[in-house]
Design a protein around this motif. Structure first.
Motif, PDB file in Angstrom:
ATOM      1  N   LEU A 215       0.866  -1.187   0.000  1.00 18.57           N
ATOM      2  CA  LEU A 215       0.000   0.000   0.000  1.00 18.57           C
ATOM      3  C   LEU A 215       0.899   1.232   0.000  1.00 18.57           C
ATOM      4  O   LEU A 215       1.886   1.276   0.744  1.00 18.57           O
ATOM      5  CB  LEU A 215      -0.884   0.007   1.254  1.00 18.57           C
ATOM      6  CG  LEU A 215      -1.860  -1.158   1.409  1.00 18.57           C
ATOM      7  CD1 LEU A 215      -2.671  -1.005   2.700  1.00 18.57           C
ATOM      8  CD2 LEU A 215      -2.804  -1.269   0.218  1.00 18.57           C
ATOM      9  N   GLN A 216       0.577   2.194  -0.843  1.00 13.60           N
ATOM     10  CA  GLN A 216       1.351   3.441  -0.880  1.00 13.60           C
ATOM     11  C   GLN A 216       0.385   4.609  -0.910  1.00 13.60           C
ATOM     12  O   GLN A 216      -0.548   4.605  -1.712  1.00 13.60           O
ATOM     13  CB  GLN A 216       2.189   3.543  -2.158  1.00 13.60           C
ATOM     14  CG  GLN A 216       2.960   2.308  -2.537  1.00 13.60           C
ATOM     15  CD  GLN A 216       3.809   2.560  -3.778  1.00 13.60           C
ATOM     16  OE1 GLN A 216       4.989   2.835  -3.660  1.00 13.60           O
ATOM     17  NE2 GLN A 216       3.208   2.486  -4.952  1.00 13.60           N
ATOM     18  N   ILE A 217       0.598   5.599  -0.052  1.00 14.36           N
ATOM     19  CA  ILE A 217      -0.207   6.818  -0.133  1.00 14.36           C
ATOM     20  C   ILE A 217       0.499   7.731  -1.130  1.00 14.36           C
ATOM     21  O   ILE A 217       1.582   8.249  -0.864  1.00 14.36           O
ATOM     22  CB  ILE A 217      -0.305   7.540   1.240  1.00 14.36           C
ATOM     23  CG1 ILE A 217      -0.776   6.590   2.342  1.00 14.36           C
ATOM     24  CG2 ILE A 217      -1.221   8.761   1.127  1.00 14.36           C
ATOM     25  CD1 ILE A 217      -2.206   6.181   2.315  1.00 14.36           C
ATOM     26  N   LYS A 218      -0.095   7.897  -2.283  1.00 17.15           N
ATOM     27  CA  LYS A 218       0.544   8.674  -3.351  1.00 17.15           C
ATOM     28  C   LYS A 218       0.326  10.175  -3.163  1.00 17.15           C
ATOM     29  O   LYS A 218       1.215  10.962  -3.438  1.00 17.15           O
ATOM     30  CB  LYS A 218      -0.017   8.253  -4.711  1.00 17.15           C
ATOM     31  CG  LYS A 218       0.484   6.901  -5.152  1.00 17.15           C
ATOM     32  CD  LYS A 218       1.953   6.998  -5.503  1.00 17.15           C
ATOM     33  CE  LYS A 218       2.388   5.866  -6.385  1.00 17.15           C
ATOM     34  NZ  LYS A 218       3.815   5.978  -6.738  1.00 17.15           N
ATOM     35  N   SER A 219      -0.882  10.552  -2.756  1.00 15.79           N
ATOM     36  CA  SER A 219      -1.086  11.988  -2.515  1.00 15.79           C
ATOM     37  C   SER A 219      -2.239  12.223  -1.546  1.00 15.79           C
ATOM     38  O   SER A 219      -3.173  11.408  -1.450  1.00 15.79           O
ATOM     39  CB  SER A 219      -1.340  12.737  -3.832  1.00 15.79           C
ATOM     40  OG  SER A 219      -2.672  12.591  -4.229  1.00 15.79           O
ATOM     41  N   ILE A 220      -2.116  13.320  -0.827  1.00 15.38           N
ATOM     42  CA  ILE A 220      -3.204  13.766   0.069  1.00 15.38           C
ATOM     43  C   ILE A 220      -3.432  15.240  -0.249  1.00 15.38           C
ATOM     44  O   ILE A 220      -2.502  16.044  -0.190  1.00 15.38           O
ATOM     45  CB  ILE A 220      -2.836  13.602   1.559  1.00 15.38           C
ATOM     46  CG1 ILE A 220      -2.413  12.154   1.858  1.00 15.38           C
ATOM     47  CG2 ILE A 220      -4.011  14.013   2.439  1.00 15.38           C
ATOM     48  CD1 ILE A 220      -2.014  11.896   3.308  1.00 15.38           C
TER      49      ILE A 220
END
Ligand code: HSE
Length: 313
Positions: free
Chosen positions: A47-52
């Motif tokens: 899982l990767q948080i690419k943008s917020i």
């Protein structure tokens, strides 16, 4: 079989937890604000948080701490899947507002992942996974924001372990007015303000109103509903943490609101009423209190959102 590589975007609505009379027990979904999450499967099994977007850089992209990733991981664990996702979070509501901001994020991500796998879980069955996000966000795994954000409507969280959530009937003329003063109050801090014990007298008063509220919803009895939406457990302690709470409440009740109290852990304040015209009048009255002070505030008028989380792409 997993479908081909493409993104899924879900919107999950904001919520008013407690509804005054049922601390950690009742919650309702509202319109207009909420969060959006897009997930795109990756081949890296991570899982990767690419943008917020929209968080004023306050949220972490660390998947061990980000509640969207934590909730999706809980679902992956239950499915014994090592599917990876790139995650894109768009906050379309304020943080630490008492409107279930962390819940809306968890629910949107989780609902998207459940869609990706072909809906192995029902909305109600997703509640425990979303609660994992709440445990990290506020220190307790309460369900009264995540359940209505997932299911829509007004939800009774009868038990948290094992989870039992019950959808309650929603009077068609019921409107919520929610005002969010521009002031942050963390749920964990607001929970610390609560007493460790309450008296039998207070508990008994509150039980009566909790039961009366459910009866009012089943019988569409708005007057009874107004009398029952009161809080002798949390409001006396938490209201002190909310600027101009007493004045806003007075303004709402003077304008004919059926009830007015703290939304979730605050600082947002909600009022209930019958019909759009009354809601508008009450919204103006509540807003005028903050207008006179230095504090900015946003006000939302909403019917109860009956749909809950929804796939938008
Ligand atoms: N029931 C929770 C509380 C809701 O009042 O602390 C938090 O949004």
């Amino acid at each position: 079989m997993i479908e081909k590589k493409k993104g899924i975007t879900v919107f999950a609505p904001a919520t008013v937890a407690n509804i005054a009379c049922g601390f950690d027990v009742f919650g309702m979904a509202i319109d207009h604000i909420g969060d959006e999450v897009t997930i795109i499967p990756n081949k890296k099994n991570i899982l990767q948080i690419k943008s917020i977007i929209g968080d004023h850089k306050k949220l972490t992209k660390d998947v061990q701490e980000n509640i969207v990733a934590i909730s999706i991981q809980a679902l992956l664990d239950a499915l014994k899947s090592n599917q990876g996702f790139d995650i894109y979070l768009k906050k379309k509501m304020p943080l630490s507002s008492g409107l279930g901001s962390s819940a809306a994020s968890s629910v949107a991500g989780l609902f998207a992942a459940n869609e990706f796998f072909g809906k192995p879980f029902s909305r109600a069955e997703l509640v425990p996974f979303a609660m994992e996000g709440e445990r990290i966000a506020c220190g307790t795994a309460h369900a009264d924001n995540v359940a209505p954000s997932l299911m829509g409507g007004i939800v009774l969280c009868r038990n948290v372990s094992p989870v039992e959530v019950i959808a309650l009937p929603v009077p068609s003329l019921l409107y919520a007015v929610v005002i969010h003063p521009h002031y942050e109050l963390k749920t964990s801090d607001s929970r610390k303000a609560l007493p460790k014990k309450i008296s039998i007298k207070t508990a008994s008063y509150q039980w009566a109103n909790t039961a009366g509220f459910v009866h009012a919803l089943h019988t569409n009895n708005m007057d009874l509903l107004g009398r029952c939406v009161t809080d002798h457990v949390a409001e006396p302690f938490r209201s002190k943490l909310i600027p101009l709470f007493d004045e806003v409440k007075l303004a709402a009740l003077h304008s004919g609101a059926l009830a007015c109290s703290i939304s979730g852990s605050g600082p947002s304040i909600f009022a209930l009423t019958k019909g759009a015209a009354n809601a508008k009048k009450i919204a103006e009255a509540m807003k005028s209190v903050y207008k006179k002070s230095e504090m900015g505030a946003d006000v939302y008028i909403s019917k109860i959102n009956s749909k809950g989380a929804k796939k938008i792409k």
